[in-house]
Design an enzyme around this catalytic site. Structure first.
Site, PDB file in Angstrom:
ATOM      1  N   ASP A  50     -11.285 -16.273  49.170  1.00 56.69           N
ATOM      2  CA  ASP A  50     -11.408 -17.326  49.682  1.00 56.69           C
ATOM      3  C   ASP A  50     -10.402 -18.573  49.391  1.00 56.69           C
ATOM      4  OD1 ASP A  50     -13.580 -20.244  50.062  1.00 56.69           O
ATOM      5  OD2 ASP A  50     -12.689 -20.430  48.464  1.00 56.69           O
ATOM      6  N   TYR A  55      -5.673 -26.608  48.215  1.00 55.46           N
ATOM      7  CA  TYR A  55      -5.398 -25.262  47.314  1.00 55.46           C
ATOM      8  C   TYR A  55      -3.691 -25.487  46.759  1.00 55.46           C
ATOM      9  CZ  TYR A  55     -10.075 -24.502  46.421  1.00 55.46           C
ATOM     10  OH  TYR A  55     -11.279 -24.469  46.483  1.00 55.46           O
TER      11      TYR A  55
END
Length: 284
Positions: A50, A55
């Protein structure tokens, strides 16, 4: 030992523990360790990875891309789109950028990271377009509460949603009031992020709790493994702890083999009771 699995749409079967990548890709000095950890996880059967465009501003996707190079077909790849990119041409551009960073031509499961600027109807339309273009296999959502899911369910095409990814761990059980039972009723897997309270103030209280440690001792396991085993004992729930080192990944993988008995589950539930009323969805 029979390892627990979860089934997504179209019979995609994955182990009930995957690999999270939040905070990966932020430091070049840690890149090789992060890539090695993800590869070790794949070798151990933790084949769901994931990530998200958020991010490290795409840096985590680049780490994942390096890790899956040459073994893309072994992996169920999940990424997430910012809410301000979750519609129209911006959505297509965002998905294409993620694909480039991941070094692949398709994302198996593409999620709306949280609700924002675009209406859910526009996001559903985007997801359908991306599916038609072959860029994504399935789509889902993240950080949507019960009411949000009801709104999604009213939309044409909304019920194709394959998952909802939310914060869930032993000390944060609000989803058990309405969201989790509803998802289980729809046979829609829930992805639990921060299953070890990684990003929260509750982490040390959980890992040091006498009940958690007592059960860990019985199973010759770590407290973290017991917390993961508790999360995945719930029907249709997949835990995605961050996997920053090979040692952590090996520990996470072993948690798949731990089965808590009814007495142990009751002991943990008594130590950290679920709320008896509706509470706002926990988000970090």
């Amino acid at each position: 030992m029979n390892k627990k699995t979860v089934t997504f749409a179209d019979q995609i079967v994955v182990p009930a523990i995957g690999q999270g990548t939040w905070y990966m890709g932020e430091k070049a000095s840690q890149r090789s360790e992060e890539v090695n950890a993800l590869r070790a996880g794949i070798d151990l059967g933790l084949t769901l990875i994931d990530t998200a465009e958020m991010y490290a501003d795409g840096g985590a996707e680049e780490v994942v891309g390096a890790a899956i190079k040459g073994q893309r077909d072994k992996v169920c790849l999940v990424s997430k789109v910012y809410p301000w990119n979750a519609g129209g041409k911006k959505g297509i551009a965002a998905c294409e950028a993620s694909l480039r960073r991941l070094g692949t031509d398709r994302i198996d499961l593409y999620l709306l990271h949280w609700r924002g600027n675009y209406g859910l109807d526009e996001t559903v339309e985007l997801m359908e377009t991306l599916q038609q273009q072959g860029k994504i296999g399935h789509w889902g959502v993240s950080n949507l509460d019960y009411e949000d899911m009801q709104a999604l369910w009213q939309l044409q095409g909304g019920r194709v949603c394959a998952t909802n990814q939310v914060l869930y761990h032993l000390a944060s059980r609000g989803i058990e009031y309405d969201l989790l039972p509803w998802c289980q009723q729809q046979k829609m897997p829930v992805m639990a992020y921060c299953p070890l309270a990684q990003a929260g103030r509750l982490r040390s209280g959980l890992l040091n709790h006498p009940a958690v440690n007592e059960i860990a001792h019985i199973h010759h396991a770590s407290p973290a493994q017991i917390l993961l085993a508790w999360v995945i004992h719930h029907q249709g729930v997949i835990a995605i702890p961050k996997a920053s080192s090979v040692k952590h990944v090996e520990e996470n993988a072993r948690a798949l083999e731990i089965t808590l008995n009814a007495g142990e589950v009751s002991q943990l539930n008594a130590a950290f009771p679920a709320p008896g009323r509706k509470v706002p969805l926990d988000v970090v």
